[in-house]
Write a protein that holds these residues in place. Structure first.
Motif, PDB file in Angstrom:
ATOM      1  N   GLN A   3      10.701  70.300  69.099  1.00 66.32           N
ATOM      2  CA  GLN A   3      10.328  68.957  68.695  1.00 66.32           C
ATOM      3  C   GLN A   3       8.974  69.042  67.998  1.00 66.32           C
ATOM      4  O   GLN A   3       8.048  69.658  68.534  1.00 66.32           O
ATOM      5  CB  GLN A   3      10.253  68.043  69.918  1.00 66.32           C
ATOM      6  CG  GLN A   3      11.567  67.958  70.679  1.00 66.32           C
ATOM      7  CD  GLN A   3      11.472  67.099  71.914  1.00 66.32           C
ATOM      8  OE1 GLN A   3      11.753  65.918  71.886  1.00 66.32           O
ATOM      9  NE2 GLN A   3      11.060  67.705  73.017  1.00 66.32           N
ATOM     10  N   LEU A  22      13.875  68.916  58.029  1.00 63.22           N
ATOM     11  CA  LEU A  22      15.147  68.203  58.170  1.00 63.22           C
ATOM     12  C   LEU A  22      16.346  69.136  58.036  1.00 63.22           C
ATOM     13  O   LEU A  22      17.421  68.858  58.587  1.00 63.22           O
ATOM     14  CB  LEU A  22      15.237  67.098  57.119  1.00 63.22           C
ATOM     15  CG  LEU A  22      14.381  65.859  57.390  1.00 63.22           C
ATOM     16  CD1 LEU A  22      14.255  65.003  56.135  1.00 63.22           C
ATOM     17  CD2 LEU A  22      14.962  65.055  58.535  1.00 63.22           C
ATOM     18  N   ASN A  23      16.148  70.244  57.328  1.00 62.63           N
ATOM     19  CA  ASN A  23      17.243  71.199  57.113  1.00 62.63           C
ATOM     20  C   ASN A  23      17.165  72.421  58.022  1.00 62.63           C
ATOM     21  O   ASN A  23      17.943  73.359  57.852  1.00 62.63           O
ATOM     22  CB  ASN A  23      17.252  71.651  55.648  1.00 62.63           C
ATOM     23  CG  ASN A  23      17.641  70.531  54.710  1.00 62.63           C
ATOM     24  OD1 ASN A  23      18.637  69.861  54.938  1.00 62.63           O
ATOM     25  ND2 ASN A  23      16.862  70.313  53.658  1.00 62.63           N
ATOM     26  N   HIS A  28      14.783  70.020  66.650  1.00 65.09           N
ATOM     27  CA  HIS A  28      15.594  69.019  67.352  1.00 65.09           C
ATOM     28  C   HIS A  28      15.167  67.593  67.011  1.00 65.09           C
ATOM     29  O   HIS A  28      16.000  66.684  66.901  1.00 65.09           O
ATOM     30  CB  HIS A  28      15.482  69.246  68.863  1.00 65.09           C
ATOM     31  CG  HIS A  28      16.102  68.170  69.688  1.00 65.09           C
ATOM     32  ND1 HIS A  28      17.454  67.917  69.708  1.00 65.09           N
ATOM     33  CD2 HIS A  28      15.536  67.244  70.527  1.00 65.09           C
ATOM     34  CE1 HIS A  28      17.707  66.908  70.523  1.00 65.09           C
ATOM     35  NE2 HIS A  28      16.568  66.481  71.027  1.00 65.09           N
ATOM     36  N   ALA A  29      13.853  67.373  66.867  1.00 63.39           N
ATOM     37  CA  ALA A  29      13.359  66.017  66.615  1.00 63.39           C
ATOM     38  C   ALA A  29      12.069  66.106  65.795  1.00 63.39           C
ATOM     39  O   ALA A  29      11.265  67.027  65.976  1.00 63.39           O
ATOM     40  CB  ALA A  29      13.103  65.283  67.926  1.00 63.39           C
ATOM     41  N   THR A  31       8.733  63.787  64.479  1.00 62.22           N
ATOM     42  CA  THR A  31       7.912  62.576  64.509  1.00 62.22           C
ATOM     43  C   THR A  31       6.891  62.680  63.396  1.00 62.22           C
ATOM     44  O   THR A  31       6.141  63.654  63.323  1.00 62.22           O
ATOM     45  CB  THR A  31       7.205  62.414  65.863  1.00 62.22           C
ATOM     46  OG1 THR A  31       8.193  62.309  66.892  1.00 62.22           O
ATOM     47  CG2 THR A  31       6.334  61.176  65.876  1.00 62.22           C
ATOM     48  N   THR A  41      15.070  57.754  57.329  1.00 61.02           N
ATOM     49  CA  THR A  41      15.727  59.065  57.314  1.00 61.02           C
ATOM     50  C   THR A  41      16.242  59.382  58.702  1.00 61.02           C
ATOM     51  O   THR A  41      15.475  59.320  59.676  1.00 61.02           O
ATOM     52  CB  THR A  41      14.742  60.166  56.870  1.00 61.02           C
ATOM     53  OG1 THR A  41      14.175  59.816  55.599  1.00 61.02           O
ATOM     54  CG2 THR A  41      15.446  61.509  56.758  1.00 61.02           C
ATOM     55  N   VAL A  42      17.507  59.716  58.810  1.00 63.14           N
ATOM     56  CA  VAL A  42      18.087  60.088  60.096  1.00 63.14           C
ATOM     57  C   VAL A  42      17.359  61.317  60.646  1.00 63.14           C
ATOM     58  O   VAL A  42      17.161  62.306  59.948  1.00 63.14           O
ATOM     59  CB  VAL A  42      19.593  60.386  59.950  1.00 63.14           C
ATOM     60  CG1 VAL A  42      20.164  60.882  61.282  1.00 63.14           C
ATOM     61  CG2 VAL A  42      20.339  59.150  59.484  1.00 63.14           C
ATOM     62  N   GLY A  43      16.941  61.225  61.884  1.00 64.32           N
ATOM     63  CA  GLY A  43      16.273  62.360  62.516  1.00 64.32           C
ATOM     64  C   GLY A  43      14.769  62.308  62.463  1.00 64.32           C
ATOM     65  O   GLY A  43      14.101  63.193  63.012  1.00 64.32           O
ATOM     66  N   VAL A  44      14.201  61.294  61.804  1.00 58.31           N
ATOM     67  CA  VAL A  44      12.741  61.178  61.698  1.00 58.31           C
ATOM     68  C   VAL A  44      12.282  59.880  62.341  1.00 58.31           C
ATOM     69  O   VAL A  44      12.707  58.786  61.945  1.00 58.31           O
ATOM     70  CB  VAL A  44      12.277  61.210  60.228  1.00 58.31           C
ATOM     71  CG1 VAL A  44      10.764  61.026  60.152  1.00 58.31           C
ATOM     72  CG2 VAL A  44      12.684  62.512  59.563  1.00 58.31           C
ATOM     73  N   TYR A  45      11.412  59.989  63.334  1.00 57.21           N
ATOM     74  CA  TYR A  45      10.749  58.827  63.925  1.00 57.21           C
ATOM     75  C   TYR A  45       9.439  58.631  63.175  1.00 57.21           C
ATOM     76  O   TYR A  45       8.618  59.539  63.113  1.00 57.21           O
ATOM     77  CB  TYR A  45      10.506  59.057  65.412  1.00 57.21           C
ATOM     78  CG  TYR A  45       9.605  58.030  66.059  1.00 57.21           C
ATOM     79  CD1 TYR A  45       9.832  56.672  65.896  1.00 57.21           C
ATOM     80  CD2 TYR A  45       8.530  58.436  66.845  1.00 57.21           C
ATOM     81  CE1 TYR A  45       9.012  55.727  66.491  1.00 57.21           C
ATOM     82  CE2 TYR A  45       7.705  57.508  67.458  1.00 57.21           C
ATOM     83  CZ  TYR A  45       7.943  56.155  67.268  1.00 57.21           C
ATOM     84  OH  TYR A  45       7.121  55.229  67.855  1.00 57.21           O
TER      85      TYR A  45
END
Length: 211
Positions: A3, A22-23, A28-29, A31, A41-45
């Motif tokens: 993470q 992202l790739n 896993h995560a 931030t 964007t999916v996967g980004v807080y």
């Protein structure tokens, strides 16, 4: 699976690094606190606030790795005080947030010539920032010191436009480097087997790791 926390994701190196994260299947995560919101964007807080310190305060989930790609110039910042806030205070705030959330490895973009005792203001602030992070006693700290960065900025910096042709011809660590290569090298370093302590990567080392 890791993470990560990344600041400076709207900048030249940080933007490249965010796309690479992202790739990366081992991440896993992600931030990414910012002053202005990122595209969804999916996967980004993406906690965001005009005051980046307030955006960082919203981060509560554990992280393993911290990337700090913040950086400006005195001209862009508008004053010495604003430059110190951007290139020292916010970098230290990023590091403290990472430590609070359990991170074991921090990677930070500094600058070639960083030296806390330099007579040059820019280099001195960068050096003081490095010393502040070293004093935090990270289990693993990677300091990246690139030469002039190349890449497409939203607003081209005057010095880069004037001196980029010259820096492309210089040898070794003085030779300019593509921002994407810096990002690629940082990711490779973060994903490499653990080794404790402080590492300093100059442009030559960054180019090697980016291959």
């Amino acid at each position: 699976m890791s993470q990560v926390l990344i600041t400076g994701a709207t900048g030249l190196v940080g933007g490249n690094l965010l796309r690479m994260l992202l790739n990366e299947p081992r991440i896993h995560a992600i931030t990414a606190p910012t002053r202005r919101p990122l595209a969804d964007t999916v996967g980004v807080y993406n906690p965001h606030d005009p005051q980046l310190s307030d955006a960082l305060a919203q981060v509560t989930d554990p992280v393993d790795i911290v990337f700090c790609c913040l950086g400006t110039t005195r001209r862009e910042a508008g004053s010495k005080e604003a430059f110190i806030h951007a290139d020292y205070t916010l970098v230290v705030d990023t590091a403290l947030t990472g430590r609070r959330l359990g991170a074991q490895h921090m990677l930070v973009v500094s600058s070639m010539g960083a030296n806390a005792h330099s007579p040059f203001f820019y280099n001195r602030v960068k050096g003081e920032m490095e010393q502040a992070l070293i004093a935090q006693k990270w289990p693993r700290l990677t300091i990246v010191r690139p030469s002039m960065l190349l890449g497409d900025r939203e607003q081209q910096r005057m010095n880069e436009r004037l001196f980029a042709p010259l820096f492309k011809l210089l040898p070794g660590n003085w030779k300019s480097i593509e921002a994407r290569d810096v990002a690629r090298a940082m990711l490779a370093e973060a994903m490499s087997p653990d080794h404790e302590g402080v590492s300093i990567l100059t442009s030559s080392a960054l180019r090697e790791r980016a291959k």
